[in-house]
Scaffold this active site. Sequence first.
Site, PDB file in Angstrom:
ATOM      1  N   ASP A  19       0.804  -1.225   0.000  1.00 10.94           N
ATOM      2  CA  ASP A  19       0.000   0.000   0.000  1.00 10.94           C
ATOM      3  C   ASP A  19       0.840   1.280   0.000  1.00 10.94           C
ATOM      4  O   ASP A  19       1.533   1.568   0.983  1.00 10.94           O
ATOM      5  CB  ASP A  19      -0.914   0.037   1.216  1.00 10.94           C
ATOM      6  CG  ASP A  19      -1.745  -1.224   1.395  1.00 10.94           C
ATOM      7  OD1 ASP A  19      -1.246  -2.333   1.090  1.00 10.94           O
ATOM      8  OD2 ASP A  19      -2.897  -1.113   1.862  1.00 10.94           O
ATOM      9  N   GLU A  37      -4.122   1.751  -2.999  1.00 11.09           N
ATOM     10  CA  GLU A  37      -5.408   2.123  -2.385  1.00 11.09           C
ATOM     11  C   GLU A  37      -5.342   3.331  -1.438  1.00 11.09           C
ATOM     12  O   GLU A  37      -6.380   3.924  -1.142  1.00 11.09           O
ATOM     13  CB  GLU A  37      -6.024   0.928  -1.632  1.00 11.09           C
ATOM     14  CG  GLU A  37      -5.339   0.636  -0.307  1.00 11.09           C
ATOM     15  CD  GLU A  37      -6.285   0.071   0.740  1.00 11.09           C
ATOM     16  OE1 GLU A  37      -7.479  -0.079   0.463  1.00 11.09           O
ATOM     17  OE2 GLU A  37      -5.809  -0.214   1.842  1.00 11.09           O
ATOM     18  N   ASN A  38      -4.131   3.673  -0.977  1.00 13.18           N
ATOM     19  CA  ASN A  38      -3.993   4.813  -0.057  1.00 13.18           C
ATOM     20  C   ASN A  38      -3.115   5.927  -0.617  1.00 13.18           C
ATOM     21  O   ASN A  38      -2.666   6.807   0.125  1.00 13.18           O
ATOM     22  CB  ASN A  38      -3.385   4.359   1.281  1.00 13.18           C
ATOM     23  CG  ASN A  38      -4.135   3.223   1.920  1.00 13.18           C
ATOM     24  OD1 ASN A  38      -3.613   2.106   2.003  1.00 13.18           O
ATOM     25  ND2 ASN A  38      -5.353   3.480   2.353  1.00 13.18           N
ATOM     26  N   HIS A  89     -10.359   0.730   0.206  1.00 14.20           N
ATOM     27  CA  HIS A  89     -10.429   2.179  -0.042  1.00 14.20           C
ATOM     28  C   HIS A  89     -10.647   2.512  -1.520  1.00 14.20           C
ATOM     29  O   HIS A  89     -10.486   3.670  -1.918  1.00 14.20           O
ATOM     30  CB  HIS A  89      -9.160   2.868   0.460  1.00 14.20           C
ATOM     31  CG  HIS A  89      -9.058   2.931   1.952  1.00 14.20           C
ATOM     32  ND1 HIS A  89      -9.793   3.826   2.695  1.00 14.20           N
ATOM     33  CD2 HIS A  89      -8.343   2.204   2.833  1.00 14.20           C
ATOM     34  CE1 HIS A  89      -9.510   3.649   3.986  1.00 14.20           C
ATOM     35  NE2 HIS A  89      -8.642   2.673   4.095  1.00 14.20           N
ATOM     36  N   HIS A  99      -6.325  -8.764   0.123  1.00 16.20           N
ATOM     37  CA  HIS A  99      -6.373  -7.520   0.891  1.00 16.20           C
ATOM     38  C   HIS A  99      -7.224  -7.738   2.143  1.00 16.20           C
ATOM     39  O   HIS A  99      -8.456  -7.717   2.083  1.00 16.20           O
ATOM     40  CB  HIS A  99      -6.973  -6.430   0.008  1.00 16.20           C
ATOM     41  CG  HIS A  99      -6.769  -5.053   0.549  1.00 16.20           C
ATOM     42  ND1 HIS A  99      -5.596  -4.355   0.386  1.00 16.20           N
ATOM     43  CD2 HIS A  99      -7.572  -4.249   1.270  1.00 16.20           C
ATOM     44  CE1 HIS A  99      -5.700  -3.176   0.959  1.00 16.20           C
ATOM     45  NE2 HIS A  99      -6.888  -3.085   1.521  1.00 16.20           N
ATOM     46  N   HIS A 150      -3.002  -4.396   3.113  1.00 17.40           N
ATOM     47  CA  HIS A 150      -4.015  -3.765   3.972  1.00 17.40           C
ATOM     48  C   HIS A 150      -3.548  -3.459   5.387  1.00 17.40           C
ATOM     49  O   HIS A 150      -3.916  -2.426   5.930  1.00 17.40           O
ATOM     50  CB  HIS A 150      -5.316  -4.579   4.046  1.00 17.40           C
ATOM     51  CG  HIS A 150      -6.358  -4.006   4.965  1.00 17.40           C
ATOM     52  ND1 HIS A 150      -7.049  -2.860   4.657  1.00 17.40           N
ATOM     53  CD2 HIS A 150      -6.800  -4.386   6.193  1.00 17.40           C
ATOM     54  CE1 HIS A 150      -7.903  -2.579   5.645  1.00 17.40           C
ATOM     55  NE2 HIS A 150      -7.767  -3.483   6.594  1.00 17.40           N
ATOM     56  N   HIS A 158      -0.533  -2.724   6.369  1.00 16.26           N
ATOM     57  CA  HIS A 158       0.549  -1.744   6.277  1.00 16.26           C
ATOM     58  C   HIS A 158       1.778  -2.152   7.084  1.00 16.26           C
ATOM     59  O   HIS A 158       2.699  -1.357   7.247  1.00 16.26           O
ATOM     60  CB  HIS A 158       0.094  -0.336   6.699  1.00 16.26           C
ATOM     61  CG  HIS A 158      -0.917   0.263   5.787  1.00 16.26           C
ATOM     62  ND1 HIS A 158      -1.207   1.626   5.765  1.00 16.26           N
ATOM     63  CD2 HIS A 158      -1.722  -0.283   4.836  1.00 16.26           C
ATOM     64  CE1 HIS A 158      -2.143   1.860   4.873  1.00 16.26           C
ATOM     65  NE2 HIS A 158      -2.484   0.721   4.301  1.00 16.26           N
TER      66      HIS A 158
END
Length: 274
Positions: free
Chosen positions: A8, A39-40, A68, A153, A178, A180
Amino acid sequence: MRILFLGDVMGRAGRHAVSERLPGLIARFGFDFIVVNGENASHGRGLTEDHYKALRAAGADAVTLGDHAWDQRDTLSYIERETSLVRPINFPSGAPGRGAMLIAGRGGHQVLVVQAQGQVFMNPVENPFHAVEKAIADSPLGAVADAIIVDFHTEATSEIGAMGQFLDGRVSLVVGTHTHIPTADQRILGSGTGLMSDAGMCGDYDSVIGMEADEPIERFLTGIARSRFIPAEGAATLSGVAIQTDAKTGLCTSIQPVRIGGNMPQALPEFASD
Ligand SMILES: [Fe+2]
Ligand SMILES: [Fe+2]
């Protein structure tokens, strides 16, 4: 093939780390295919079209999303045009975009990239195991796909471990995203699938999973949300996993962590010559 998967990308710090370091990594290690979870990437929430293009320009052959996916509204439209942007395959039917894509690599290889979202400690989605199994049945490893990468994820390492065992021998890599937080459990399963429970994030680890620590601590202390989460902007660590695959079978022959920059323990892959 040599494949790099980066976890991510978190906000501006993560985007800069990818832009600054990914081209050099590709040149140094000769990666044939690169997947980046985006996604982030846009302020910690979703992925705008501009930021998607920046990840692609830095070298991502495929970009994956996650829970996200729809935080930036424009993703709902541009995802329909893109052939290298993959969202969880088990989103409710009718969701825009696709959860599995066969994408050409740098050497002409065909790589199936699949993303699924887990069900443990996550918002409700369709069954990820059935959805992934159907996708890989449509593009079998070694027959249609030269490599298959599954980005799972989810929150729980147990669920990722089960997915790895379920797909063992049928895909090149199952990697979690997901949380992190990178895990140190990268290994090759009994029938040749590479597994790592979480690739970690590309972001500033002097934080709470990529966000400045003050507000998360406040919420843990008081249960009160006083302000928004703000992405941390210190030096980012590029974090992920590198694999090598067998030319005939597409299975994993080597799996190693990658962590460069920032304040995390550093790790660079070493490959045997092809
Ligand atoms: Fe997520
Ligand atoms: Fe994330």
